[in-house]
Design a protein around this motif. Sequence first.
Motif, short mmCIF file in Angstrom:
data_model
loop_
_atom_site.label_atom_id
_atom_site.label_comp_id
_atom_site.label_asym_id
_atom_site.label_seq_id
_atom_site.Cartn_x
_atom_site.Cartn_y
_atom_site.Cartn_z
N SER A 149 3.19 24.36 10.16
CA SER A 149 2.70 23.01 9.93
C SER A 149 1.38 23.07 9.16
N ILE A 150 1.09 21.96 8.50
CA ILE A 150 -0.12 21.83 7.70
C ILE A 150 -0.88 20.62 8.23
N ASN A 151 -2.14 20.83 8.58
CA ASN A 151 -2.98 19.73 9.02
C ASN A 151 -3.62 19.06 7.81
N GLY A 152 -3.69 17.76 7.84
CA GLY A 152 -4.30 17.02 6.75
C GLY A 152 -4.68 15.62 7.20
N ILE A 153 -4.88 14.76 6.22
CA ILE A 153 -5.28 13.38 6.48
C ILE A 153 -4.31 12.45 5.77
N LEU A 154 -3.89 11.40 6.47
CA LEU A 154 -3.03 10.38 5.89
C LEU A 154 -3.90 9.20 5.46
N TYR A 155 -3.81 8.88 4.16
CA TYR A 155 -4.60 7.79 3.59
C TYR A 155 -3.68 6.68 3.10
N GLU A 156 -4.19 5.45 3.08
CA GLU A 156 -3.51 4.34 2.42
C GLU A 156 -4.23 4.06 1.12
N LEU A 157 -3.46 4.00 0.04
CA LEU A 157 -4.00 3.78 -1.30
C LEU A 157 -3.26 2.63 -1.96
N THR A 158 -3.89 2.07 -2.97
CA THR A 158 -3.17 1.12 -3.82
C THR A 158 -2.29 1.94 -4.77
N LEU A 159 -1.36 1.29 -5.42
CA LEU A 159 -0.52 1.96 -6.41
C LEU A 159 -1.38 2.54 -7.53
N ARG A 160 -2.39 1.80 -7.95
CA ARG A 160 -3.31 2.28 -9.01
C ARG A 160 -4.04 3.54 -8.55
N GLU A 161 -4.49 3.57 -7.31
CA GLU A 161 -5.18 4.76 -6.80
C GLU A 161 -4.22 5.95 -6.72
N LEU A 162 -2.96 5.69 -6.37
CA LEU A 162 -1.98 6.77 -6.34
C LEU A 162 -1.79 7.34 -7.75
N GLN A 163 -1.78 6.48 -8.74
CA GLN A 163 -1.68 6.94 -10.13
C GLN A 163 -2.92 7.74 -10.53
N LEU A 164 -4.09 7.35 -10.04
CA LEU A 164 -5.32 8.11 -10.30
C LEU A 164 -5.22 9.50 -9.65
N ALA A 165 -4.62 9.57 -8.47
CA ALA A 165 -4.41 10.87 -7.82
C ALA A 165 -3.47 11.74 -8.66
N ASP A 166 -2.43 11.13 -9.24
CA ASP A 166 -1.53 11.88 -10.13
C ASP A 166 -2.31 12.48 -11.30
N THR A 167 -3.17 11.68 -11.90
CA THR A 167 -3.98 12.15 -13.03
C THR A 167 -4.90 13.28 -12.59
N TYR A 168 -5.54 13.12 -11.44
CA TYR A 168 -6.44 14.15 -10.92
C TYR A 168 -5.70 15.47 -10.69
N GLU A 169 -4.53 15.41 -10.08
CA GLU A 169 -3.78 16.63 -9.78
C GLU A 169 -3.26 17.31 -11.04
N GLY A 170 -2.94 16.55 -12.06
CA GLY A 170 -2.58 17.12 -13.35
C GLY A 170 -1.15 17.63 -13.44
N LYS A 171 -0.87 18.32 -14.52
CA LYS A 171 0.49 18.74 -14.85
C LYS A 171 1.04 19.85 -13.97
N HIS A 172 0.19 20.54 -13.23
CA HIS A 172 0.65 21.65 -12.40
C HIS A 172 1.17 21.21 -11.03
N MET A 227 0.84 -1.19 0.00
CA MET A 227 0.00 0.00 0.00
C MET A 227 0.88 1.25 0.00
N GLU A 228 0.36 2.28 -0.62
CA GLU A 228 1.02 3.58 -0.67
C GLU A 228 0.36 4.51 0.34
N LYS A 229 1.11 5.48 0.83
CA LYS A 229 0.55 6.45 1.78
C LYS A 229 0.51 7.82 1.11
N LEU A 230 -0.61 8.50 1.28
CA LEU A 230 -0.81 9.83 0.70
C LEU A 230 -1.28 10.79 1.77
#
Length: 106
Positions: free
Chosen positions: A62-85, A1-4
Amino acid sequence: MEKLFAYGNLREKDIQETVFGRILEGVPDSLVGYAVKEIKIEEEYGIDTYPIITPTQKPEDSINGILYELTLRELQLADTYEGKHYKRIQVQLKSNEVAWAFTAAT
């Protein structure tokens, strides 16, 4: 699992449903030595403002946020969502977990 580490839109349930096809379960965490800045991105409907993390090296920042566990495929989907910027970088959180986070692409 990947962590985001998510500090922006990826914490929103409707965005998670759209991007990952499910609601993510995570735990609160924080990123020390960083601050949230804003970048302007031109969209098809105009210019919009989005958050980015920026290292400050100051322990009081500091920045408050949430730590998630994702599959590698979901991490790649997050890359696509965030885009080129955005680009994905590894960060160490206050909990000592090492996770991926998105910052501005240079």
